[in-house]
Write a protein that holds these residues in place. Structure first.
Motif, PDB file in Angstrom:
ATOM      1  N   ALA A 159       0.864  -1.175   0.000  1.00 58.26           N
ATOM      2  CA  ALA A 159       0.000   0.000   0.000  1.00 58.26           C
ATOM      3  C   ALA A 159       0.903   1.229   0.000  1.00 58.26           C
ATOM      4  CB  ALA A 159      -0.888  -0.002   1.238  1.00 58.26           C
ATOM      5  N   ALA A 160       0.658   2.152  -0.924  1.00 55.53           N
ATOM      6  CA  ALA A 160       1.510   3.351  -1.002  1.00 55.53           C
ATOM      7  C   ALA A 160       1.482   4.108   0.320  1.00 55.53           C
ATOM      8  CB  ALA A 160       1.044   4.251  -2.143  1.00 55.53           C
ATOM      9  N   ALA A 161       0.329   4.081   0.984  1.00 54.89           N
ATOM     10  CA  ALA A 161       0.188   4.817   2.243  1.00 54.89           C
ATOM     11  C   ALA A 161       0.387   3.914   3.459  1.00 54.89           C
ATOM     12  CB  ALA A 161      -1.196   5.458   2.302  1.00 54.89           C
ATOM     13  N   GLY A 162       0.875   2.706   3.226  1.00 57.78           N
ATOM     14  CA  GLY A 162       0.979   1.714   4.310  1.00 57.78           C
ATOM     15  C   GLY A 162       2.011   2.068   5.367  1.00 57.78           C
ATOM     16  N   GLY A 163       1.994   1.291   6.451  1.00 56.66           N
ATOM     17  CA  GLY A 163       2.952   1.492   7.532  1.00 56.66           C
ATOM     18  C   GLY A 163       2.691   0.488   8.634  1.00 56.66           C
ATOM     19  N   GLY A 164       3.644   0.428   9.579  1.00 59.13           N
ATOM     20  CA  GLY A 164       3.464  -0.481  10.711  1.00 59.13           C
ATOM     21  C   GLY A 164       3.357  -1.938  10.300  1.00 59.13           C
ATOM     22  N   GLY A 165       3.976  -2.275   9.146  1.00 65.62           N
ATOM     23  CA  GLY A 165       3.988  -3.669   8.713  1.00 65.62           C
ATOM     24  C   GLY A 165       2.678  -4.118   8.083  1.00 65.62           C
ATOM     25  N   ARG A 166       1.733  -3.193   7.909  1.00 61.31           N
ATOM     26  CA  ARG A 166       0.446  -3.609   7.366  1.00 61.31           C
ATOM     27  C   ARG A 166       0.301  -3.206   5.908  1.00 61.31           C
ATOM     28  NH1 ARG A 166      -3.746  -1.143  10.924  1.00 61.31           N
ATOM     29  NH2 ARG A 166      -2.358   0.616  10.618  1.00 61.31           N
ATOM     30  N   ALA A 184      -5.507  -6.496  -1.956  1.00 66.13           N
ATOM     31  CA  ALA A 184      -4.580  -5.485  -1.431  1.00 66.13           C
ATOM     32  C   ALA A 184      -5.210  -4.094  -1.484  1.00 66.13           C
ATOM     33  CB  ALA A 184      -3.277  -5.505  -2.228  1.00 66.13           C
ATOM     34  N   ARG A 185      -5.896  -3.817  -2.595  1.00 71.83           N
ATOM     35  CA  ARG A 185      -6.544  -2.504  -2.730  1.00 71.83           C
ATOM     36  C   ARG A 185      -7.642  -2.321  -1.693  1.00 71.83           C
ATOM     37  NH1 ARG A 185      -7.237  -2.605  -9.007  1.00 71.83           N
ATOM     38  NH2 ARG A 185      -5.510  -1.282  -9.704  1.00 71.83           N
ATOM     39  N   ARG A 186      -8.425  -3.390  -1.509  1.00 69.37           N
ATOM     40  CA  ARG A 186      -9.536  -3.320  -0.563  1.00 69.37           C
ATOM     41  C   ARG A 186      -8.993  -2.994   0.837  1.00 69.37           C
ATOM     42  NH1 ARG A 186     -11.775  -7.935  -2.453  1.00 69.37           N
ATOM     43  NH2 ARG A 186     -10.871  -9.160  -0.794  1.00 69.37           N
ATOM     44  N   ARG A 196      -4.038   3.239  -3.525  1.00 68.96           N
ATOM     45  CA  ARG A 196      -2.920   3.144  -4.454  1.00 68.96           C
ATOM     46  C   ARG A 196      -1.889   2.137  -3.933  1.00 68.96           C
ATOM     47  NH1 ARG A 196      -0.049   7.710  -4.525  1.00 68.96           N
ATOM     48  NH2 ARG A 196      -0.955   8.015  -2.462  1.00 68.96           N
ATOM     49  N   VAL A 197      -1.300   1.402  -4.856  1.00 66.46           N
ATOM     50  CA  VAL A 197      -0.297   0.402  -4.460  1.00 66.46           C
ATOM     51  C   VAL A 197       0.977   0.605  -5.266  1.00 66.46           C
ATOM     52  CG1 VAL A 197      -2.043  -1.321  -3.864  1.00 66.46           C
ATOM     53  CG2 VAL A 197      -1.070  -1.288  -6.181  1.00 66.46           C
ATOM     54  N   LEU A 198       2.050   0.001  -4.785  1.00 61.85           N
ATOM     55  CA  LEU A 198       3.253  -0.090  -5.597  1.00 61.85           C
ATOM     56  C   LEU A 198       3.684  -1.551  -5.615  1.00 61.85           C
ATOM     57  CD1 LEU A 198       6.347   1.092  -3.609  1.00 61.85           C
ATOM     58  CD2 LEU A 198       4.082   1.339  -2.672  1.00 61.85           C
TER      59      LEU A 198
END
Ligand code: ADP
Ligand code: ADP
Ligand code: MG
Length: 672
Positions: A159-166, A184-186, A196-198
């Protein structure tokens, strides 16, 4: 330098920040949610203000409320800690707008690095190597699938905005890509409000190496060396050390220089961490955390610096006192003590900490957010304390850490303490054979419950009950007028001759009975349950001077166990670190611990339903995931208790559910 500081956080990091701030003469202002009123960080502050109910969205994430409290309390600066609002550019801006110093980087740097895709594009321009992959604007299914083919499998969707291992998904085969992308998008949309993903090449056996940087407002940017944080579960660190071991000095320098270049590229200020992933001779930028990191103490110990003090000085506009990395001395290792059960798929645990003791050893530092008597609630992440050891070399640091973990006692809530002890004792860890696959590769050694552990725990628990009975009998015999009173015999214990007693225990969901026959100095102990053959041992037990320590002799083998009773609950810690809990069953009003696998699936702790994978009427197999619950920043998979058909489904995505709520019901046996 400002004279007052509001700490917009909780737990160990709030306590740690205030420790330094007070030493520097600042007035410390804490904020707390309703469940944190009596917590350690509130006690540690000069004053503390309520900011709302327990859920983070209603308290620790409320920007306006926190800024308002800061203004009212006269805070000149705000430290965000890590997590919560630490990487929230809007929060940094709100502080500035209120005329309060934000202890961290400028909002623009937070924004530039907050998005993993944009950050990677920026880094490429700055000449910093990034993980091969795709981080483009075109998010169409076709383009992403095409890029995945180009990158090659396995591929990682982030996830482009992901964090904390999630928000990370590994896809092994091309044919699974479309489905994984949709999932992943969901999840990215529901967890981060941004789908958004990378894509990245998924490295098979990399190390996580990161660099601490400091930057002042006068153009100086330095590094403070490397850390290795490869020992992870769920893409989250549990052990970290500095400097990164088994790395040639020239390579350390190359990576550190890349980190400084990364920080410069976004006009960074204050403390930050640039994270890399390294494999073979290659290393790649992953992301930058624009804040103080959980594992900052290992760097503090080798650099002889207080990073929070550095942050406060930098935020106040002071210059860095060095032009390059200062000398680093020795080695430091940190272990994160978390309220979670590694044996139950890392499930976060809640409960009251009935006993807590940390050692006061040379070269050991404890950063704790809790004290004895505190309750671990389900609302925040599971980190309780950090145990950090320093020494002139890695071997010494490791020995000190092992000693400190050995001497740590925590009861009342499940933790990863035994796992931490096993990791630091493991040969591969001692040899610094580190990779992010460390836990997976050594799961058998590290996670397996030894086959005899339940029996040994049961024997120790029974021994504690028996020793208590003997002591009570002795006391009664001493205090009663007639030392040979029949009451003693009626209790079942005659100090001389033989007597029999039987007790049933709940252990790991089964009922186990123990029959003890006293033979004038030792017991003949038989134990079992309905599914196993009885076992018999000869037991001798007595209490050591330290009250909760028992000396046990089982079939001649002498050992010690720590056994503590909390009402009917008995917590056992054996000499090898194995722990277990059993509960005394009373013949009437049984505790029902051995509840047969009913078809009911309930929430083990309060949380939010983030996924529902089945629909009513669907045939499921025992163990199949039905729903996913998010609690304490962790996803818990709730599985079917038996083969059967989903008869009721009472939860939908987004529901907040209380502990014990029934979420689904599987009618057994109608599978075919
Ligand atoms: P670190 O490298 O410092 O461990 P992480 O990204 O794992 O960095 O996050 C630091 C801490 O903040 C962790 O304890 C994590 O659970 C917590 N955290 C991460 N994101 C959030 C968030 N949005 N809200 C609250 N806590 C968070
Ligand atoms: P977060 O923001 O959640 O901390 P990161 O991008 O820093 O996310 O990655 C967290 C962890 O995931 C890393 O420490 C590493 O173990 C693993 N990881 C990330 N990217 C890759 C990759 N391309 N290949 C293999 N593992 C990876
Ligand atoms: Mg990271």
């Amino acid at each position: 330098m400002f004279r007052s500081l509001l700490v917009a956080n909780r737990g160990e990091i709030a306590v740690r920040i205030m420790r330094t701030a007070r030493r520097m003469g600042l007035r410390c202002i804490a904020v707390y949610s309703e469940v944190d009123r009596d917590s350690l960080h509130v006690t540690a502050a000069d004053e503390a203000h309520p900011i709302g109910p327990a859920p983070p969205a209603d308290s620790y994430l409320r920007i306006e409320r926190i800024v308002e409290v800061a203004r009212r309390a006269g805070a000149e600066a705000i430290h965000p800690g890590y997590g919560f609002l630490a990487e929230n550019a809007a929060f940094a801006e709100a502080c500035a707008a209120a005329g309060i110093v934000f202890v961290g980087p400028p909002a623009a740097a937070i924004r530039a690095m907050g998005d993993k895709a944009r950050a990677k594009a920026l880094m490429r321009e700055a000449g910093v190597p990034v993980v091969p992959g795709y981080d483009g604007e075109d998010q169409s299914d076709a383009r992403l699938a095409e890029e995945a083919m180009r990158i090659g499998f396995p591929v990682l969707i982030k996830a482009a905005a992901g964090g904390g291992g999630r928000g990370m998904h590994v896809v092994e085969r091309a044919e699974d890509f479309a489905e994984a992308l949709a999932a992943a998008r969901r999840i990215a949309r529901s967890a981060f409000g941004d789908d958004r993903v990378l894509l990245e090449r998924y490295l098979a056996k990399p190390r996580h190496i990161e660099v601490q940087v400091l930057a002042d407002a006068h153009g100086t940017v330095i590094d403070l060396g490397t850390r290795d944080c490869s020992v992870q579960r769920r893409y989250q660190k549990i052990i970290e050390e500095a400097p990164a071991p088994a790395l040639a000095e020239s390579r350390r320098r190359t990576i550190a220089d890349a980190a400084v270049a990364a920080a410069r590229a976004v006009s960074y200020r204050n403390a930050g961490t640039v994270e890399f992933i390294a494999e073979g001779d290659a290393f790649f930028f992953m992301e930058m955390n624009t804040r103080l990191q959980v594992e900052h103490p290992v760097t503090e110990m080798i650099a002889g610096l207080d990073l929070v003090a550095c942050q406060l000085r930098l935020a106040a506009g002071e210059r860095l006192p060095f032009a390059a990395c200062p000398p680093l001395a020795g080695h430091a290792i940190e272990a994160r003590l978390c309220a979670e059960d590694p044996a139950a798929d890392w499930r976060p645990a809640t409960g009251r900490i009935v006993r807590l003791a940390f050692p006061d050893h040379e070269g050991v530092r404890i950063d704790s957010g809790v004290r004895e008597g505190d309750t671990v609630t389900p609302f925040y992440d599971s980190l309780l304390a950090k145990i950090i050891a320093h020494g002139p070399d890695r071997a010494t640091a490791l020995r000190r850490l092992a000693g400190a973990l050995e001497a740590t006692v925590i009861d009342g809530v499940a933790t990863n303490l035994l796992l931490l002890r096993r990791i630091v004792a493991h040969e591969a860890f001692r040899c610094a054979e580190l990779s992010t696959r460390f836990l997976a590769d050594h799961a058998e050694d590290l996670l397996a419950a030894s086959r005899t552990a339940p029996d040994r725990v049961l024997i120790a628990a029974a021994a504690a009950v028996l020793v208590d009975e003997i002591e009570r009998a002795e006391r009664t015999a001493r205090t009663s007028a007639d030392p040979h009173s029949p009451w003693v015999a009626l209790r079942g214990w005659r100090l001389h001759g033989t007597a029999v007693s039987e007790t049933a225990f709940d252990q790991d969901g089964r009922v186990r009975w123990v029959r003890a026959e006293w033979h004038d100095g030792y017991w003949r102990l038989r134990f079992g349950d309905e599914n196993e053959a009885d076992t018999e041992v000869v037991l001798r037990a007595r209490r050591e001077a330290e009250h909760d320590l028992l000396r046990l002799e089982v079939d001649g083998v002498v050992g010690r166990a720590r056994v503590r009773r909390y009402g009917d609950e008995i917590v056992v810690t054996l000499a090898d670190g194995t722990t277990g809990t059993v509960r005394i069953r009373h013949p009437l009003g049984g505790t029902g611990g051995a509840a047969a696998a009913t078809g009911s699936v309930t929430a083990p702790i309060p949380g939010r339903v983030v996924r529902v994978l089945v629909s009513p009427g669907q045939v499921v197999a025992r163990g199949e995931t039905l729903l996913v619950l998010e609690a304490m920043k962790t996803e818990l998979r709730l599985a079917a208790p038996c083969d059967g058909v989903v008869q009721r489904l009472s939860a939908s995505v987004g529901d907040l559910v209380a502990e014990g709520t029934e979420l689904a019901f599987v009618a057994a046996g109608e599978g075919d």
